[in-house]
Scaffold this motif. Structure first.
Motif, PDB file in Angstrom:
ATOM      1  N   HIS A  91       0.830  -1.203   0.000  1.00  0.00           N
ATOM      2  CA  HIS A  91       0.000   0.000   0.000  1.00  0.00           C
ATOM      3  C   HIS A  91       0.871   1.263   0.000  1.00  0.00           C
ATOM      4  O   HIS A  91       0.661   2.171  -0.804  1.00  0.00           O
ATOM      5  N   ARG A  92       1.855   1.275   0.898  1.00  0.00           N
ATOM      6  CA  ARG A  92       2.762   2.441   0.984  1.00  0.00           C
ATOM      7  C   ARG A  92       3.516   2.648  -0.325  1.00  0.00           C
ATOM      8  O   ARG A  92       3.647   3.767  -0.801  1.00  0.00           O
ATOM      9  N   ASN A  93       4.008   1.557  -0.892  1.00  0.00           N
ATOM     10  CA  ASN A  93       4.763   1.686  -2.143  1.00  0.00           C
ATOM     11  C   ASN A  93       3.891   2.205  -3.276  1.00  0.00           C
ATOM     12  O   ASN A  93       4.335   3.009  -4.094  1.00  0.00           O
ATOM     13  N   PHE A  94       2.637   1.752  -3.343  1.00  0.00           N
ATOM     14  CA  PHE A  94       1.734   2.244  -4.388  1.00  0.00           C
ATOM     15  C   PHE A  94       1.464   3.735  -4.180  1.00  0.00           C
ATOM     16  O   PHE A  94       1.531   4.527  -5.132  1.00  0.00           O
ATOM     17  N   GLN A  95       1.196   4.122  -2.939  1.00  0.00           N
ATOM     18  CA  GLN A  95       0.881   5.528  -2.652  1.00  0.00           C
ATOM     19  C   GLN A  95       2.076   6.436  -2.958  1.00  0.00           C
ATOM     20  O   GLN A  95       1.899   7.528  -3.513  1.00  0.00           O
ATOM     21  N   ALA A  96       3.283   5.970  -2.604  1.00  0.00           N
ATOM     22  CA  ALA A  96       4.483   6.781  -2.869  1.00  0.00           C
ATOM     23  C   ALA A  96       4.673   6.943  -4.379  1.00  0.00           C
ATOM     24  O   ALA A  96       4.977   8.040  -4.868  1.00  0.00           O
ATOM     25  N   ALA A  97       4.448   5.875  -5.142  1.00  0.00           N
ATOM     26  CA  ALA A  97       4.601   5.944  -6.597  1.00  0.00           C
ATOM     27  C   ALA A  97       3.536   6.865  -7.197  1.00  0.00           C
ATOM     28  O   ALA A  97       3.833   7.689  -8.071  1.00  0.00           O
ATOM     29  N   ILE A 109       2.612  -2.802  -9.499  1.00  0.00           N
ATOM     30  CA  ILE A 109       2.119  -3.235  -8.189  1.00  0.00           C
ATOM     31  C   ILE A 109       0.692  -3.775  -8.298  1.00  0.00           C
ATOM     32  O   ILE A 109       0.394  -4.874  -7.817  1.00  0.00           O
ATOM     33  N   GLN A 110      -0.208  -3.020  -8.927  1.00  0.00           N
ATOM     34  CA  GLN A 110      -1.609  -3.457  -8.962  1.00  0.00           C
ATOM     35  C   GLN A 110      -1.876  -4.529 -10.028  1.00  0.00           C
ATOM     36  O   GLN A 110      -2.325  -5.620  -9.711  1.00  0.00           O
ATOM     37  N   ALA A 168      13.094  -1.671 -11.624  1.00  0.00           N
ATOM     38  CA  ALA A 168      13.261  -1.114 -10.278  1.00  0.00           C
ATOM     39  C   ALA A 168      12.043  -1.442  -9.410  1.00  0.00           C
ATOM     40  O   ALA A 168      12.185  -1.819  -8.233  1.00  0.00           O
ATOM     41  N   ALA A 169      10.862  -1.326  -9.977  1.00  0.00           N
ATOM     42  CA  ALA A 169       9.635  -1.594  -9.210  1.00  0.00           C
ATOM     43  C   ALA A 169       9.541  -3.080  -8.857  1.00  0.00           C
ATOM     44  O   ALA A 169       9.089  -3.442  -7.768  1.00  0.00           O
TER      45      ALA A 169
END
Ligand code: PL3
Ligand code: FE2
Ligand code: FE2
Length: 231
Positions: A91-97, A109-110, A168-169
């Protein structure tokens, strides 16, 4: 076959089954909610595909309702606090991206990681599910393939410009999948699902997706190893 053996001995009303179900059911409900939120957010980033992405997000909220019904049918209360914690790193990684408008990372991610995780979990769950949950899950998994396909098509069409960000992701997020699988291993086992089968199905879906997007077998081997080996 361990899976068949498990399905013959599962007692859907036993305390051990219901206790494990309270966490796995919550994870799936939370996963569908995350997916809804993520496609909503993507619809604001990829405005050419806005309607398509809104329609995917609506499917996710139907999936969530379906899995809530599966928990109610077994008289299980989902442990949503556990599930939110389970998804917190992704969740954090998606929001940061999203905050940096990194569409490629958000799609990885999704539409690749979360959808492949869902497809693997649902495919392994279907043969050992109770009748009510099996029918629901069969309907859901068909739609998850179309969500995976959306990500594949977009990333394939933009492969050259996305390649470095995808690598990278992948490196940042794939290790989280192995951590998440380790966390659910015991509960999944109590529902008749083995970790090895989940890993295998995930690797097949994810590897095929990377191949459809344009990665070579060599790239896929290298990318799939992150996290598995502690690299
Ligand atoms: C995307 O549309 C939905 C995302 C849901 C993610 C689910 C991950 C589940 C991992 C837990 C493994 C056991 C699953 C049991 C299936 C009911
Ligand atoms: Fe879904
Ligand atoms: Fe989905």
């Amino acid at each position: 076959m361990p899976q068949l053996e498990a399905s013959l001995t599962l007692d859907f009303q036993s305390d051990i089954y219901k206790d494990a179900y309270s966490r796995i059911n919550a994870i799936v409900i939370e996963g569908e909610q995350e997916a809804y939120d993520n496609y909503q957010q993507l619809s604001g980033m990829l405005t050419d595909d806005k309607d398509k992405l809104i329609s995917l997000s609506k499917m996710e909220s139907r999936h969530k309702k379906g899995f809530e019904a599966c928990g109610r049918n077994l008289k299980v209360t989902p442990d949503m606090g556990f599930a939110r914690e389970f998804f917190s790193a992704l969740h954090r990684n998606f929001q940061a991206a999203a905050a940096e408008n990194k569409v490629v990372t958000c799609l990885l991610i999704q539409s690749l990681i979360i959808e492949c995780f869902a497809i693997a979990a649902y495919n392994i769950y279907i043969p050992v599910a109770d009748d009510f949950a099996r029918k629901i899950t069969e309907g859901v998994v068909k739609e998850e393939y179309s969500h995976l396909n959306y990500g594949e098509e977009w990333l394939k069409a933009n492969f050259e410009s996305s390649k470095a960000e995808l690598e990278a992701a992948n490196r940042q997020n794939l290790p989280l999948v192995w951590k998440m699988l380790n966390q659910v291993e015991d509960d999944a086992h109590n529902l008749g699902m083995e970790k090895e089968a989940l890993v295998e199905d995930f690797m097949i879906q994810y590897g095929e997706a990377l191949s459809n997007i344009g990665f070579t077998t060599r790239d896929i081997m290298r990318m799939s190893a992150y996290g598995l080996t502690g690299a």
